[in-house]
Design an enzyme around this catalytic site. Structure first.
Site, PDB file in Angstrom:
ATOM      1  N   HIS A 305       0.656  -1.401  -0.031  1.00  0.00           N
ATOM      2  CA  HIS A 305       0.003  -0.001   0.024  1.00  0.00           C
ATOM      3  C   HIS A 305       0.930   1.157   0.053  1.00  0.00           C
ATOM      4  CE1 HIS A 305       0.796   1.074   4.233  1.00  0.00           C
ATOM      5  NE2 HIS A 305       0.970  -0.303   4.480  1.00  0.00           N
ATOM      6  N   CYS A 321       3.272  -4.623   6.685  1.00  0.00           N
ATOM      7  CA  CYS A 321       2.865  -4.775   5.125  1.00  0.00           C
ATOM      8  C   CYS A 321       4.307  -3.957   4.635  1.00  0.00           C
ATOM      9  CB  CYS A 321       1.902  -3.424   5.393  1.00  0.00           C
ATOM     10  SG  CYS A 321       0.367  -4.093   5.844  1.00  0.00           S
TER      11      CYS A 321
END
Length: 347
Positions: A305, A321
């Protein structure tokens, strides 16, 4: 033979004639005849020929049983010949280079040979075609085909990518197959009744879900090097600096794929995470920690992301992440799809 007459001259002028018996000449002498007692001659005995012993009854010339010529044979000889032919194995073709040989009995087939031979012996017409009736036990045939299916069915193989020296390597797809058992049972039963000795089993071809055309976009993440590599096939298109997980929340290593893609996502606190226990969902906007794009991978709560914190790029700063600069993640978002492989290595 001559008769001799002698004339004697006697006194008193008496003439006396003496006639002698005829005398045969030397060459006319006949032997004396002897009279043998009569004998009784019995006629020779006559032996009448015995009637020939009855031989084995032969089948009329040209007679066939189930298409096999048995004319001129005895019943037992014909039975042996027909039984040998019926018991000949049947060749089942599974693939172009693979066959299976089975006896009719394994398929549940039984032939009425005795009945056919009796008819062949009785028939008086040359060239008569005697049918050979065959019954097939459907239950046994079905069990046999089920066993063959378990041994020969094959699942399709999807095309896939693996890493070799951190470079993607493509492995091609291959179709699978599944035996069409109901169709095979009907066709094979008919073939056995018709005395065929070769049969091709019907298979349904199963296509893979992922083929070589579906490959092409590959993401390789070097966790320790804080680098994301974007490949098209085996060709490196672009590399990016990224941020990965902290030591207490490390980015997982393994083979994954993208499972969800969202534009302008909401951020929700991961369930069961101590660091987000009191956090509230954050809608899209400048303060959203996911930036403008989210590409979740097949590891729970982990994804690629964007981040509004550009200073974290190049560090172990996230909770597992992979962070990218917002313009770069938007560029990548347009070039990947759900199912794109993601390889995360520790290099």
């Amino acid at each position: 033979m001559r008769r001799l007459a002698t004339v004697l001259v006697l006194p008193c002028s008496v003439a006396l004639f003496i006639v002698l018996a005829p005398v045969a000449s030397a060459d006319e002498t006949t032997p004396p005849t002897t009279t043998a007692p009569p004998t009784t001659t019995e006629p020779p005995a006559t032996t009448e020929p015995l009637p020939p012993l009855p031989g084995p009854k032969l089948i009329q010339p040209g007679v066939t049983i189930g298409g096999m010529l048995v004319g001129g044979l005895t019943g037992p000889e014909a039975r042996t010949l027909v039984e040998q032919r019926f018991e000949k194995p049947i060749t089942l073709r599974i693939a172009s280079s693979r066959t299976l040989r089975v006896k009719p009995q394994e398929l549940g087939a039984a032939a009425y040979v005795g009945k056919a031979v009796k008819l062949a012996v009785r028939v008086r017409r040359e060239g008569f075609q005697v049918p050979l009736k065959v019954d097939v036990a459907n239950g046994k045939l079905t069990r046999f085909l089920s066993k063959v299916g378990k041994q020969t069915d094959r699942e399709p193989v999807d095309a896939r990518l693996t890493l070799r020296n951190f470079t993607p390597v493509a492995h091609p797809s291959s179709p699978g197959r599944r035996l069409m058992q109901a169709v095979a049972a009907r066709r094979l039963s008919l073939a056995v009744r018709k005395h065929e000795r070769a049969f091709e089993l019907p298979y349904q071809e199963l296509q893979p879900e992922v083929t070589e055309r579906d490959l092409g976009h590959v993401i390789v993440i070097k966790r320790d090097s804080k680098t994301l590599l974007y490949y098209v096939g085996t060709k490196l298109e672009r590399s990016f600096r990224i941020a990965t997980g902290q030591s207490s929340y490390p980015t997982p290593i393994g083979d994954f794929e993208i499972v969800t893609m969202q534009r302008n996502p909401w951020w929700y606190p991961p369930q069961g995470s101590d660091w987000a226990a009191d956090a509230k969902p954050i809608p899209p906007g400048p303060g959203n920690p996911l930036g403008t794009r989210w590409m979740g991978i097949s590891s729970p709560y982990v994804g690629i992301h964007g981040t509004p914190d550009a200073a974290s790029i190049g560090y172990s700063a996230s909770h597992g992440c992979i962070r990218m600069l917002i313009p770069q993640v938007e560029w990548l978002f347009e070039r990947v799809d759900v199912g794109t492989p993601v390889f995360i290595v520790g290099a």
